[in-house]
Write a protein that holds these residues in place. Structure first.
Motif, PDB file in Angstrom:
ATOM      1  N   PHE C  73      46.080  52.479  24.411  1.00 29.80           N
ATOM      2  CA  PHE C  73      44.607  52.506  24.241  1.00 29.80           C
ATOM      3  C   PHE C  73      44.088  51.655  23.251  1.00 29.80           C
ATOM      4  CE2 PHE C  73      40.627  54.099  22.454  1.00 29.80           C
ATOM      5  CZ  PHE C  73      39.998  54.138  23.887  1.00 29.80           C
ATOM      6  N   GLU C  74      42.879  50.858  23.726  1.00 27.05           N
ATOM      7  CA  GLU C  74      42.251  50.033  22.773  1.00 27.05           C
ATOM      8  C   GLU C  74      40.828  49.888  23.076  1.00 27.05           C
ATOM      9  OE1 GLU C  74      43.312  45.698  22.379  1.00 27.05           O
ATOM     10  OE2 GLU C  74      45.036  46.367  23.161  1.00 27.05           O
ATOM     11  N   LEU C  75      39.891  49.619  22.028  1.00 26.22           N
ATOM     12  CA  LEU C  75      38.505  49.674  22.201  1.00 26.22           C
ATOM     13  C   LEU C  75      38.233  48.354  22.029  1.00 26.22           C
ATOM     14  CD1 LEU C  75      36.742  52.522  20.110  1.00 26.22           C
ATOM     15  CD2 LEU C  75      37.048  52.374  22.540  1.00 26.22           C
ATOM     16  N   ASP C  76      37.391  47.820  22.859  1.00 25.89           N
ATOM     17  CA  ASP C  76      36.733  46.505  22.401  1.00 25.89           C
ATOM     18  C   ASP C  76      35.266  46.577  22.124  1.00 25.89           C
ATOM     19  OD1 ASP C  76      35.818  43.812  22.587  1.00 25.89           O
ATOM     20  OD2 ASP C  76      35.927  43.802  24.631  1.00 25.89           O
ATOM     21  N   ILE C  77      35.056  46.560  20.820  1.00 24.94           N
ATOM     22  CA  ILE C  77      33.889  46.835  20.119  1.00 24.94           C
ATOM     23  C   ILE C  77      32.903  45.673  20.014  1.00 24.94           C
ATOM     24  CG2 ILE C  77      32.531  48.135  18.249  1.00 24.94           C
ATOM     25  CD1 ILE C  77      35.324  49.429  17.563  1.00 24.94           C
ATOM     26  N   GLN C  78      31.554  45.784  20.657  1.00 26.30           N
ATOM     27  CA  GLN C  78      30.913  44.607  20.455  1.00 26.30           C
ATOM     28  C   GLN C  78      29.775  44.982  19.730  1.00 26.30           C
ATOM     29  OE1 GLN C  78      31.383  42.042  22.427  1.00 26.30           O
ATOM     30  NE2 GLN C  78      33.182  42.789  23.470  1.00 26.30           N
ATOM     31  N   GLU C  79      29.207  44.445  18.741  1.00 29.22           N
ATOM     32  CA  GLU C  79      28.296  44.515  17.853  1.00 29.22           C
ATOM     33  C   GLU C  79      26.949  43.907  18.417  1.00 29.22           C
ATOM     34  OE1 GLU C  79      29.065  43.157  13.875  1.00 29.22           O
ATOM     35  OE2 GLU C  79      26.762  43.684  13.154  1.00 29.22           O
ATOM     36  N   VAL C  80      26.299  45.054  18.896  1.00 29.19           N
ATOM     37  CA  VAL C  80      25.099  44.716  19.297  1.00 29.19           C
ATOM     38  C   VAL C  80      23.746  45.605  18.542  1.00 29.19           C
ATOM     39  CG1 VAL C  80      23.466  44.386  21.224  1.00 29.19           C
ATOM     40  CG2 VAL C  80      26.179  44.671  21.447  1.00 29.19           C
ATOM     41  N   PRO C  81      22.740  44.951  18.086  1.00 30.55           N
ATOM     42  CA  PRO C  81      21.521  45.466  17.239  1.00 30.55           C
ATOM     43  C   PRO C  81      21.065  46.378  18.339  1.00 30.55           C
ATOM     44  CG  PRO C  81      21.469  43.278  16.919  1.00 30.55           C
ATOM     45  CD  PRO C  81      22.483  43.438  17.716  1.00 30.55           C
ATOM     46  N   TRP C  82      20.417  47.598  17.893  1.00 30.37           N
ATOM     47  CA  TRP C  82      19.999  48.686  18.932  1.00 30.37           C
ATOM     48  C   TRP C  82      18.788  47.942  19.889  1.00 30.37           C
ATOM     49  CZ3 TRP C  82      19.392  51.979  21.907  1.00 30.37           C
ATOM     50  CH2 TRP C  82      18.059  52.353  22.431  1.00 30.37           C
ATOM     51  N   GLU C  83      17.799  47.052  19.072  1.00 33.06           N
ATOM     52  CA  GLU C  83      16.749  46.552  20.023  1.00 33.06           C
ATOM     53  C   GLU C  83      17.384  45.644  21.214  1.00 33.06           C
ATOM     54  OE1 GLU C  83      13.549  45.091  18.251  1.00 33.06           O
ATOM     55  OE2 GLU C  83      12.983  46.838  17.306  1.00 33.06           O
ATOM     56  N   ASP C  84      18.370  45.061  20.722  1.00 37.72           N
ATOM     57  CA  ASP C  84      19.173  44.350  21.766  1.00 37.72           C
ATOM     58  C   ASP C  84      19.726  44.973  22.907  1.00 37.72           C
ATOM     59  OD1 ASP C  84      18.090  42.442  20.165  1.00 37.72           O
ATOM     60  OD2 ASP C  84      19.993  41.338  19.740  1.00 37.72           O
ATOM     61  N   VAL C  85      20.352  46.217  22.378  1.00 40.88           N
ATOM     62  CA  VAL C  85      21.032  47.151  23.235  1.00 40.88           C
ATOM     63  C   VAL C  85      20.119  47.552  24.450  1.00 40.88           C
ATOM     64  CG1 VAL C  85      22.013  49.334  23.716  1.00 40.88           C
ATOM     65  CG2 VAL C  85      22.753  48.246  21.780  1.00 40.88           C
ATOM     66  N   GLN C  86      18.918  47.781  23.695  1.00 42.19           N
ATOM     67  CA  GLN C  86      17.691  48.403  24.603  1.00 42.19           C
ATOM     68  C   GLN C  86      17.145  47.100  25.840  1.00 42.19           C
ATOM     69  OE1 GLN C  86      15.680  51.562  25.045  1.00 42.19           O
ATOM     70  NE2 GLN C  86      15.688  50.433  26.822  1.00 42.19           N
ATOM     71  N   THR C  87      16.928  45.751  24.894  1.00 48.09           N
ATOM     72  CA  THR C  87      16.672  44.627  25.873  1.00 48.09           C
ATOM     73  C   THR C  87      17.663  44.586  26.989  1.00 48.09           C
ATOM     74  OG1 THR C  87      15.631  43.735  24.019  1.00 48.09           O
ATOM     75  CG2 THR C  87      15.834  42.616  25.959  1.00 48.09           C
ATOM     76  N   ARG C  88      18.878  44.498  26.406  1.00 45.59           N
ATOM     77  CA  ARG C  88      19.938  44.485  27.858  1.00 45.59           C
ATOM     78  C   ARG C  88      20.067  45.317  28.587  1.00 45.59           C
ATOM     79  NH1 ARG C  88      25.286  42.406  24.159  1.00 45.59           N
ATOM     80  NH2 ARG C  88      24.300  40.585  23.016  1.00 45.59           N
ATOM     81  N   LEU C  89      20.012  46.661  28.274  1.00 51.66           N
ATOM     82  CA  LEU C  89      20.086  47.654  29.175  1.00 51.66           C
ATOM     83  C   LEU C  89      18.807  47.528  30.348  1.00 51.66           C
ATOM     84  CD1 LEU C  89      21.099  50.896  27.218  1.00 51.66           C
ATOM     85  CD2 LEU C  89      22.427  49.729  28.525  1.00 51.66           C
ATOM     86  N   THR C  90      17.652  47.482  29.801  1.00 52.31           N
ATOM     87  CA  THR C  90      16.582  47.099  30.804  1.00 52.31           C
ATOM     88  C   THR C  90      16.851  46.017  31.555  1.00 52.31           C
ATOM     89  OG1 THR C  90      15.264  47.828  28.858  1.00 52.31           O
ATOM     90  CG2 THR C  90      14.029  46.866  30.666  1.00 52.31           C
ATOM     91  N   THR C  91      17.320  44.666  30.905  1.00 53.70           N
ATOM     92  CA  THR C  91      17.320  43.737  31.746  1.00 53.70           C
ATOM     93  C   THR C  91      18.513  43.762  32.990  1.00 53.70           C
ATOM     94  OG1 THR C  91      17.079  42.437  29.811  1.00 53.70           O
ATOM     95  CG2 THR C  91      17.691  41.005  31.769  1.00 53.70           C
ATOM     96  N   LEU C  92      19.657  44.568  32.530  1.00 52.02           N
ATOM     97  CA  LEU C  92      20.686  44.795  33.455  1.00 52.02           C
ATOM     98  C   LEU C  92      20.235  45.687  34.482  1.00 52.02           C
ATOM     99  CD1 LEU C  92      23.788  45.132  30.889  1.00 52.02           C
ATOM    100  CD2 LEU C  92      23.362  43.515  32.436  1.00 52.02           C
ATOM    101  N   ALA C  93      19.431  46.733  34.158  1.00 56.18           N
ATOM    102  CA  ALA C  93      19.099  47.635  35.120  1.00 56.18           C
ATOM    103  C   ALA C  93      18.209  47.179  36.035  1.00 56.18           C
ATOM    104  CB  ALA C  93      18.489  48.888  34.532  1.00 56.18           C
ATOM    105  N   GLN C  94      17.098  46.193  35.391  1.00 56.58           N
ATOM    106  CA  GLN C  94      16.016  45.681  36.153  1.00 56.58           C
ATOM    107  C   GLN C  94      16.666  44.559  37.389  1.00 56.58           C
ATOM    108  OE1 GLN C  94      13.089  47.199  34.930  1.00 56.58           O
ATOM    109  NE2 GLN C  94      12.258  46.815  36.725  1.00 56.58           N
ATOM    110  N   SER C  95      17.500  43.992  36.876  1.00 55.13           N
ATOM    111  CA  SER C  95      18.056  42.913  37.747  1.00 55.13           C
ATOM    112  C   SER C  95      19.552  43.273  38.507  1.00 55.13           C
ATOM    113  CB  SER C  95      18.473  41.808  36.968  1.00 55.13           C
ATOM    114  OG  SER C  95      19.516  41.776  36.058  1.00 55.13           O
ATOM    115  N   GLN C  96      19.680  44.668  38.383  1.00 54.83           N
ATOM    116  CA  GLN C  96      20.612  45.290  39.327  1.00 54.83           C
ATOM    117  C   GLN C  96      21.993  44.639  38.819  1.00 54.83           C
ATOM    118  OE1 GLN C  96      18.526  45.403  42.736  1.00 54.83           O
ATOM    119  NE2 GLN C  96      17.027  46.729  42.010  1.00 54.83           N
ATOM    120  N   GLU C  97      22.178  44.598  37.611  1.00 53.05           N
ATOM    121  CA  GLU C  97      23.339  43.799  37.385  1.00 53.05           C
ATOM    122  C   GLU C  97      24.420  44.815  36.683  1.00 53.05           C
ATOM    123  OE1 GLU C  97      24.669  41.091  38.357  1.00 53.05           O
ATOM    124  OE2 GLU C  97      23.077  39.980  39.094  1.00 53.05           O
ATOM    125  N   THR C  98      24.383  45.947  37.210  1.00 50.41           N
ATOM    126  CA  THR C  98      25.034  47.003  36.195  1.00 50.41           C
ATOM    127  C   THR C  98      26.520  46.620  36.023  1.00 50.41           C
ATOM    128  OG1 THR C  98      25.066  48.405  38.326  1.00 50.41           O
ATOM    129  CG2 THR C  98      23.470  48.928  36.364  1.00 50.41           C
TER     130      THR C  98
END
Lengths: 303, 265, 438
Positions: C73-98
């Motif tokens: 087992f391995e984890l690939d941990i990506q460091e993303v500030p919370w505000e960017d997590v929110q921005t990315r989630l919104t962008t991904l959902a909105q452009s349907q690139e899940t």
């Protein structure tokens, strides 16, 4: 493509070929702009006619309801007002300062010319995150600025710079001046190289003071550049996001927030409403375009 | 009299401009709590800040991609927009003038409005998380096209005609005659583009979803994201992130001024 | 010089072509293929989190724990500030690139319902998992529960505490006990006395931030929204009392307002104030001032006076793990169930290592939680806080939590500047109602 072009008798085949070559030169840049700016903007236009949260969007009833909604949105009105305050105060102040500095630097007898120029320009190379942090630290309640003002005896108690509407807007304008005056100065400095020195000398011989010669002889010759910088700065200020977001965080009570910052809030912080956000972005676009047209009408008479 | 006032004004402007930068440099050598207390003298924590920074953040990766993106954007932007600016002026027609006016509207488009559609477009191209997706939208800006177009006005058309008679192809004329003479304009465009690309903030954060590709502004926000921020290390990172854009300007500043001059003659 | 110009010219001609090719090829050499989630049995999970000293460290330790049974087992941990997590989630959902989503992402508790309600297709629910949600405090689980379905495994404990400088209190003749189980009225009286005797204010806070009033609100089991998600900003006794209390704190000088988060931290680490009320995670910043070791103590928070349901317990912040719709769901569920929802060993490591306090109740039975902490005068603060956590009342967030919170912040700022509280809160209510309309 297949439709034959109507014959244009006055254009010679050579001219025609030259014109086509010309269009070929424009092709890569134009395609990129059309593809990556205009096309998404058209999609945003369609979006601005839709309502709903998240991905559950549907066409609004009536279609323009996002736009009429803007008229009732107190936060939108406040941020629009804030943005115009910045525009009216900061842009003229910055351009005048840049003009004065450029004129000083253009003096042939000035010493350490490149030192001054470099020092004043350098802030515009600093990125947003960096400069917001430095400014926030300097204007903190027990920050440097208060320490200095109190040391000089100018104030008795610390000024709550970012906590009051007036001073928060002031700090924001100051930040903009700090970052962009040098940038505009370089443009004026360049423009000044094209000003005919003899016209200034002539005015001085006729008895005009330096200030008068500058105002009546130099400035008119700089008009095209002043127009360009005015349009660019107006555009930059109306789209202002960085300073509002990172420096004052829109506070206090949204009174320093810009429209672009509000656009970001509606899209990413609040329950996302992209139809409405697109309508806001179109209002920004329309205002910028209208102001540019006005500035061009007032300023330019070429062609 | 007047020159004294001039020097005073210049000194004030220069000090005000440089002071925050001084604070930035000094803070990079101080500890976190000293930075918060606005200590103005250089400290002894530079090495320690550097070690913490390198230990905590992929500084090398961010530097590499920031450089790649900024240099890539700059080269491509110069290539594409200079060709277009030349085309607009040298093959000048009324139709092209109108088209130019239309393209200029592009300056006024707020980026936040086009972000979602753009993201979808790059998703379809399979370019999410690629540095190319950061570079592409920044290449062709109406402003640079206009800069080159204005600069081309001073370029003597007779030379072009002469070259055509000598049998040179249009592209050859552009490459062999126009490009070498317009070097200052290229320098000016390079400074403007490099600075903008180097400091690009919002778009990379969105399109680069995997930390294998990171830029320095992203790294700066990473440092501030946790519950506890090491401000000394942050200021050092801020300094490192600011230096390249400044150096590019310093290196090109002579030509920069000349280039802008060329554009408004 | 001439050769440079020529090289530049050649590049100018060649690069757009190369670029076009790269764009068509859809790679460009730097796109790591198949990152994000969707790993089909490759035993790797990609995770977004944002704090190397805290939640990322916790992830690394969780990876070690899980590897004991699953060595591949391995984890690939990506460091993303919370505000960017929110921005990315919104962008991904909105452009349907899940398809670009990671397997697991960390989400602020306050934003959880907003995201689930607006973008249900970003999430996989946890109904089929082995996570026993009864082992977490109810108030914490509630953040990531929508319509009775669980979408998140609670991680970061946001339980609120009062942290106090014992050395300053001593000068004024007080001990921590004087600040335990008290009301805000009592707190203000004590604060005025401390201020008079030592010149030090007790508290500091970010002007325009609703943090403290909202903590007070939750301490009485009240919210800005009712269970149907309608705003309850007007006629909300607890909110009125909280804002009134906040106003008195500022007017008496017991709380000094600062403007930015950086300044707030500065008041703590550079001896400007003698206390703070915040989520337990604030201890991380407090402990960065090594010269203050042994001078801090913690206790519970004051309760609101004259409000029904008032308690001495509340919370601020906190976050939970979510499994994305693009995840290797089985592996992700198993990983979370066996680590953050099932491993005392993990919590025993990350508590001393990062001050990461568990929400998972069984973890607090371990000895590690009972160990005396030198920095806090030898008190066993962690078991104390876990004890508080169970008593924190729930609050409703809903999809419009940030609108509500921001509107209340504006109202507080206006009230502090002399506006009539009732009118200001009515305005806040109508702002939220406007935002909720379409």
């Amino acid at each position: 493509m297949a439709a034959p072009l109507p014959p244009r008798p006055k254009v010679s085949p050579l001219e025609r070929r030259k014109s086509l070559t010309g269009w070929a030169f424009l092709l890569p840049a134009s395609l990129l702009i059309l593809w990556l700016s205009f096309w998404p903007m058209i999609q945003a236009a369609i979006l601005s006619l839709q309502t709903g949260r998240g991905t559950r969007l549907s066409f609004a009833e009536p279609l323009w309801s996002n736009y009429t909604r803007l008229l009732e949105d107190e936060t939108f009105k406040l941020t629009l007002q804030n943005t115009f305050i910045y525009l009216v105060i900061q842009v003229p102040l910055m351009l005048v300062m840049a003009l004065i500095l450029a004129n000083l630097l253009n003096n042939p007898n000035l010493r350490f010319k490149s030192m001054w120029r470099t020092a004043i320009f350098l802030p515009s190379a600093v990125g947003l995150v960096s400069y917001a942090l430095v400014f926030r630290t300097m204007f903190a309640n027990d920050g440097l600025v208060n320490d200095m003002l109190m040391g000089l005896g100018l104030i008795d108690s610390p000024v709550n710079w970012l906590g009051q509407t007036g001073t928060a807007r002031f700090v924001l304008v100051l930040g903009l001046l700090w970052r962009w005056t040098g940038y505009n100065m370089i443009f004026y400095l360049a423009a000044l190289q094209t000003v005919d020195r003899s016209t200034i000398e002539a005015a001085k011989i006729d008895g005009a003071s330096s200030a008068k010669a500058f105002w009546y002889v130099t400035v008119p010759q700089l008009k095209p550049m002043i127009l360009l910088t005015a349009i660019l700065s107006t555009n930059g200020t109306l789209q202002l996001f960085d300073e509002s977001y990172a420096l004052t965080a829109g506070g206090p009570a949204n009174t320093s927030m810009t429209i672009s910052h509000y656009l970001y809030m509606v899209s990413f912080r609040n329950s996302p409403n992209f139809g409405y956000a697109s309508a806001i972005s179109y209002v920004i676009l329309i205002i910028v375009a209208a102001l540019a047209v006005v500035q061009l009408k007032v300023g330019d008479k070429r062609d | 009299m007047q020159s004294v006032a001039g020097y005073v004004f210049l000194t004030l402007a220069a000090v005000a401009s440089v002071f925050p930068l001084y604070f930035m440099v000094v803070s990079a050598t101080n500890s976190s709590n000293e930075v918060l207390a606005s200590k103005l003298l250089p400290g002894t924590h530079l090495l320690e800040n550097f070690r913490t920074l390198v230990g905590a953040q992929p500084l090398g990766v961010a530097l590499w991609y920031s450089a790649l993106i900024a240099v890539g954007t700059t080269i491509l932007a110069l290539a594409v927009t200079s060709v277009a600016g030349y085309g607009f002026e040298v093959f000048h027609t009324k139709a092209k003038d109108r088209f130019m006016g239309f393209l200029l509207l592009g300056i006024m488009i707020p980026f936040a409005a086009t972000m979602i559609p753009l993201f979808r477009m790059f998703g379809d191209l399979g370019l999410v998380n690629s540095w190319i997706a950061v570079v592409l939208p920044a290449i062709s800006t109406p402003f640079l096209v206009m800069l080159f177009r204005q600069a081309s006005r001073s370029f003597p058309h007779e030379i072009i005609e002469a070259a055509r008679i000598d049998g040179l192809k249009e592209l050859q004329i552009f490459l062999r005659i126009y490009v070498p003479t317009m070097r200052p304009t290229f320098a000016a465009a390079a400074v403007i583009t490099f600075m903008a690309a180097w400091n690009n903030f919002l778009w990379p954060k969105v399109i680069l979803v995997n930390n294998d590709v990171q830029t320095l502004p992203m790294l700066l926000t990473n440092i501030q994201a946790g519950y506890v921020t090491d401000y000394g290390m942050l200021m050092l990172a801020v300094l490192i992130a600011s230096l390249p854009a400044m150096l590019v300007f310093l290196a090109l500043q002579k030509s920069f001024a000349q280039g802008i001059t060329g554009a408004i003659k | 010089m001439r050769t440079t110009a020529r090289k530049l010219a050649v590049m100018a001609a060649v690069l757009p072509l190369g670029l076009a090719l790269a764009a068509c090829g859809g790679g460009g050499g730097s796109t790591a293929s198949g990152e994000g989630g969707g790993g089909d049995g490759d035993n790797t999970l990609t995770v977004w989190a944002w704090d190397p000293a805290f939640n990322i460290y916790a992830l690394q330790e969780a990876e070690k724990v899980y590897q004991q049974e699953n060595p591949d087992f391995e984890l690939d941990i990506q460091e993303v500030p919370w505000e960017d997590v929110q921005t990315r989630l919104t962008t991904l959902a909105q452009s349907q690139e899940t398809g670009e989503l990671p397997d697991i992402f960390l989400m602020q508790n306050n934003a959880f319902q907003k995201n689930v309600l607006n973008y249900p297709d970003l999430f996989s629910d946890l109904s089929g998992s082995d996570v026993d949600f009864s082992e977490f405090p109810e108030s914490v689980v509630a953040y990531s529960t929508v319509d009775g379905t669980n979408y998140g495994v609670p991680f970061d404990n946001g339980t609120a505490i009062t942290a106090l400088r014992t050395d300053v209190l001593e000068q004024a003749g007080y001990t921590v006990d004087d600040f335990t189980d008290i009301t805000w009225d009592e707190f203000i009286t004590l604060g005025e006395d401390v201020l008079a005797k030592t010149g030090q204010p007790l508290l500091s806070g970010q002007a325009g931030s609703a943090d403290l009033p909202v903590m007070m609100l939750q301490s009485a089991g009240a919210s800005l929204f009712d269970e149907e998600g309608n705003p309850t900003i007007v006629d909300n006794d607890a909110l009125t009392a909280a804002i009134d209390t906040y106003q008195r704190l500022v007017e008496t000088g017991v709380l000094v307002e600062v403007n930015t988060w950086d300044e707030y931290i500065n008041t703590l680490v550079n001896d400007s104030v003698a206390a703070t009320v915040n989520g337990v995670w604030i201890l991380g910043s407090i402990q960065s001032a090594e010269d203050q070791a042994g001078k801090w103590a913690i206790t519970n928070v004051p309760s609101l006076d004259g409000v029904q349901g008032a308690t001495n317990y509340t919370a601020n912040g906190g976050s939970s793990w979510a499994i994305s719709s693009n995840a290797d769901v089985e592996l992700a569920q198993d990983f979370l169930a066996k680590t953050f929802a099932g491993s005392s060993e993990l919590y025993d490591t990350i508590l001393p290592g990062a001050g990461a306090l568990a929400n998972w109740i069984p973890a607090s039975e371990s000895d590690v939680y009972g160990e005396p902490q030198e920095f806090f005068g030898g008190d066993a603060i962690y078991s104390k806080v876990v004890g508080y956590a169970e008593k924190v009342p729930s609050n409703n967030t809903g999809a419009y939590y940030y609108e509500g919170r921001d509107a209340v912040s504006v109202a507080i700022t206006n009230i502090m500047n002399g506006a009539d509280p009732k009118a200001a809160l009515e305005e806040a209510q109508s702002t939220v109602e406007f935002a909720m309309g379409s």
